[in-house]
Scaffold this active site. Structure first.
Site, PDB file in Angstrom:
ATOM      1  N   TRP A   1      40.603  47.135  40.302  1.00  0.00           N
ATOM      2  CA  TRP A   1      40.117  48.382  41.437  1.00  0.00           C
ATOM      3  C   TRP A   1      40.655  49.892  40.737  1.00  0.00           C
ATOM      4  CZ3 TRP A   1      36.290  47.553  44.658  1.00  0.00           C
ATOM      5  CH2 TRP A   1      35.839  46.514  44.834  1.00  0.00           C
TER       6      TRP A   1
ATOM      7  N   SER B   1      50.190  38.428  35.893  1.00  0.00           N
ATOM      8  CA  SER B   1      49.010  39.614  36.706  1.00  0.00           C
ATOM      9  C   SER B   1      49.177  39.481  38.707  1.00  0.00           C
ATOM     10  CB  SER B   1      48.069  39.441  35.912  1.00  0.00           C
ATOM     11  OG  SER B   1      49.359  40.392  34.515  1.00  0.00           O
TER      12      SER B   1
ATOM     13  N   ASP C   1      41.325  35.909  30.751  1.00  0.00           N
ATOM     14  CA  ASP C   1      41.573  37.325  29.367  1.00  0.00           C
ATOM     15  C   ASP C   1      40.833  37.413  28.376  1.00  0.00           C
ATOM     16  OD1 ASP C   1      42.711  40.310  30.371  1.00  0.00           O
ATOM     17  OD2 ASP C   1      44.597  39.539  30.104  1.00  0.00           O
TER      18      ASP C   1
ATOM     19  N   GLU D   1      52.533  23.940  34.923  1.00  0.00           N
ATOM     20  CA  GLU D   1      53.004  23.732  33.278  1.00  0.00           C
ATOM     21  C   GLU D   1      51.616  25.192  33.028  1.00  0.00           C
ATOM     22  OE1 GLU D   1      55.290  22.691  31.567  1.00  0.00           O
ATOM     23  OE2 GLU D   1      55.294  21.010  32.962  1.00  0.00           O
TER      24      GLU D   1
ATOM     25  N   ASN E   1      38.083  39.957  27.476  1.00  0.00           N
ATOM     26  CA  ASN E   1      36.904  40.322  27.353  1.00  0.00           C
ATOM     27  C   ASN E   1      36.806  41.467  27.008  1.00  0.00           C
ATOM     28  OD1 ASN E   1      36.180  37.584  28.979  1.00  0.00           O
ATOM     29  ND2 ASN E   1      36.127  39.350  30.980  1.00  0.00           N
ATOM     30  N   GLY E   2      37.382  42.474  27.015  1.00  0.00           N
ATOM     31  CA  GLY E   2      37.442  44.059  26.492  1.00  0.00           C
ATOM     32  C   GLY E   2      37.779  44.327  25.062  1.00  0.00           C
TER      33      GLY E   2
ATOM     34  N   LEU F   1      32.973  18.536  41.078  1.00  0.00           N
ATOM     35  CA  LEU F   1      34.477  20.152  40.816  1.00  0.00           C
ATOM     36  C   LEU F   1      34.549  21.134  42.161  1.00  0.00           C
ATOM     37  CD1 LEU F   1      36.270  21.371  38.490  1.00  0.00           C
ATOM     38  CD2 LEU F   1      34.140  22.463  38.419  1.00  0.00           C
TER      39      LEU F   1
ATOM     40  N   HIS G   1      32.308  41.169  29.260  1.00  0.00           N
ATOM     41  CA  HIS G   1      32.039  40.926  30.476  1.00  0.00           C
ATOM     42  C   HIS G   1      31.350  39.610  30.673  1.00  0.00           C
ATOM     43  CE1 HIS G   1      35.645  42.604  32.081  1.00  0.00           C
ATOM     44  NE2 HIS G   1      34.728  44.105  31.787  1.00  0.00           N
TER      45      HIS G   1
HETATM   46  C1  IPE Z   1      44.421  39.390  35.076  1.00  0.00           C
HETATM   47  O1  IPE Z   1      43.732  40.387  33.774  1.00  0.00           O
HETATM   48  C2  IPE Z   1      42.987  39.626  36.322  1.00  0.00           C
HETATM   49  C3  IPE Z   1      42.192  38.687  35.272  1.00  0.00           C
HETATM   50  C4  IPE Z   1      41.460  38.154  34.662  1.00  0.00           C
HETATM   51  C5  IPE Z   1      41.133  39.024  36.266  1.00  0.00           C
HETATM   52  P1  IPE Z   1      44.314  42.095  33.870  1.00  0.00           P
HETATM   53  O2  IPE Z   1      43.553  42.537  32.482  1.00  0.00           O
HETATM   54  O3  IPE Z   1      43.500  42.486  34.541  1.00  0.00           O
HETATM   55  O4  IPE Z   1      45.645  41.830  33.412  1.00  0.00           O
HETATM   56  P2  IPE Z   1      46.454  42.972  33.007  1.00  0.00           P
HETATM   57  O5  IPE Z   1      46.999  43.818  33.636  1.00  0.00           O
HETATM   58  O6  IPE Z   1      46.744  43.383  31.172  1.00  0.00           O
HETATM   59  O7  IPE Z   1      48.081  42.015  33.432  1.00  0.00           O
HETATM   60  C1  IPE Z   2      39.332  39.820  31.821  1.00  0.00           C
HETATM   61  O1  IPE Z   2      39.166  40.622  30.473  1.00  0.00           O
HETATM   62  C2  IPE Z   2      38.135  39.602  32.894  1.00  0.00           C
HETATM   63  C3  IPE Z   2      38.370  41.327  34.400  1.00  0.00           C
HETATM   64  C4  IPE Z   2      40.144  41.520  33.854  1.00  0.00           C
HETATM   65  C5  IPE Z   2      37.832  41.469  34.919  1.00  0.00           C
HETATM   66  P1  IPE Z   2      39.824  42.220  30.254  1.00  0.00           P
HETATM   67  O2  IPE Z   2      38.721  43.262  30.677  1.00  0.00           O
HETATM   68  O3  IPE Z   2      41.270  42.721  31.346  1.00  0.00           O
HETATM   69  O4  IPE Z   2      39.619  42.300  28.505  1.00  0.00           O
HETATM   70  P2  IPE Z   2      41.021  43.125  27.788  1.00  0.00           P
HETATM   71  O5  IPE Z   2      42.589  42.318  28.615  1.00  0.00           O
HETATM   72  O6  IPE Z   2      41.586  44.462  28.026  1.00  0.00           O
HETATM   73  O7  IPE Z   2      41.013  42.734  26.727  1.00  0.00           O
HETATM   74 MG    MG Z   3      43.008  42.653  30.532  1.00  0.00          MG
END
Ligand code: IPE
Ligand code: IPE
Ligand code: MG
Length: 242
Positions: A65, A197, A16, A208, A18-19, A127, A33
């Site tokens: 989605w 999530s 989590d 853990e 990337n955004g 792996l 991403h």
């Molecule tokens: C969980 O991350 C899904 C993935 C890492 C693929 P999200 O960013 O979608 O989760 P929420 O919305 O913060 O719970």
């Molecule tokens: C996780 O990064 C990747 C996916 C859920 C596909 P995010 O895209 O959720 O990144 P944030 O949480 O918005 O920073």
């Molecule tokens: Mg996220």
């Protein structure tokens, strides 16, 4: 120091952040991403080197989605790019790829490439790299129950079949005909969020958890080893007494 004799056999990662990584750099989310894919490559390599048996990553959830079409299609395009560029390397490292989740609904090109990589790595014995793709744990559990029901109706299972934990486990994505993925010893979530999530709800009963503020694209092999060290300092009791 990392104890090489106590490397967790099954590790799962919620990749989590990337955004937020992209936002900090005034870049589009898809750039985040892309950077995340690069981080993932390194973690796969390190997992192989450390002797991890199962690495399961959350790549796309059933809830993802809800994001813009641009972001969703960007993620799948990156996946195709990743599979194309890495297949040789995965094979060279004896990595077997497997998918958890209903990937029948993802764009056709991505699906074809994924199927190709599954077939090409099927007999690898190092792996096992499990990609949770269009995965949601509630959907997984409901699907398992429906599949058991179907097998009873079709006579694959006897009419008086008793539903046990072992039976239900076998009908989850992690327990299907491609072999059982052991419950994760360690679940890592990056980016400072502390929740599952909808990831591996059943399988995480005694995992853990290690949460780190590091955003996924910044999650280096060094950070990975640090989280394993944190894990190694935990006391796992499984409800019993030491
Ligand atoms: C969980 O991350 C899904 C993935 C890492 C693929 P999200 O960013 O979608 O989760 P929420 O919305 O913060 O719970
Ligand atoms: C996780 O990064 C990747 C996916 C859920 C596909 P995010 O895209 O959720 O990144 P944030 O949480 O918005 O920073
Ligand atoms: Mg996220």
């Amino acid at each position: 120091m990392l104890d090489m004799n106590r490397i967790p056999a099954s590790i799962a990662i919620i990749m989590d952040g990337n955004g937020r990584w992209a936002k900090k750099r005034f870049l589009p989310r898809v750039a985040g991403h892309n950077a995340g894919m690069l981080a993932m490559k390194e973690i796969i390599k390190t997992s192989s080197t450390l002797g991890v048996k199962h690495l399961t990553v959350y790549a796309f959830s059933t809830e993802n989605w809800k994001r813009s079409d641009e972001e969703v299609s960007g993620i799948f395009k990156l996946l195709v790019k990743y599979v194309d560029s890495e297949l040789e390397e995965l094979n060279a490292n004896n990595v077997r790829v497997r998918i958890l989740g209903d990937y029948s609904v993802i764009p056709e090109e991505a699906r074809n490439r994924i199927e190709k990589s599954l077939a090409a790595t099927a007999s690898n014995t190092g792996l096992q790299f499990n990609i949770a793709l269009n995965y949601g744990s509630r959907a997984e559990i409901v699907r398992a129950v429906n599949r058991i029901n179907e097998d009873i109706r079709e006579g694959v299972l006897g009419e008086d079949t008793e539903i046990t934990e072992e039976l239900l486990s076998r009908y989850l994505y992690t327990g299907d005909e491609n072999g059982n993925i052991p419950d994760p010893d360690l679940i890592i979530r990056t980016s400072g969020e502390e929740r599952l999530s909808n990831f591996l709800l059943w399988q995480s009963a005694y995992s853990e958890f290690v949460f780190t503020d590091v955003l996924w694209p910044d999650f280096t092999p060094e950070e990975f080893k640090k989280t394993i060290e944190v894990y190694q300092n935990r006391d796992r009791r499984f409800g019993g007494r030491k």
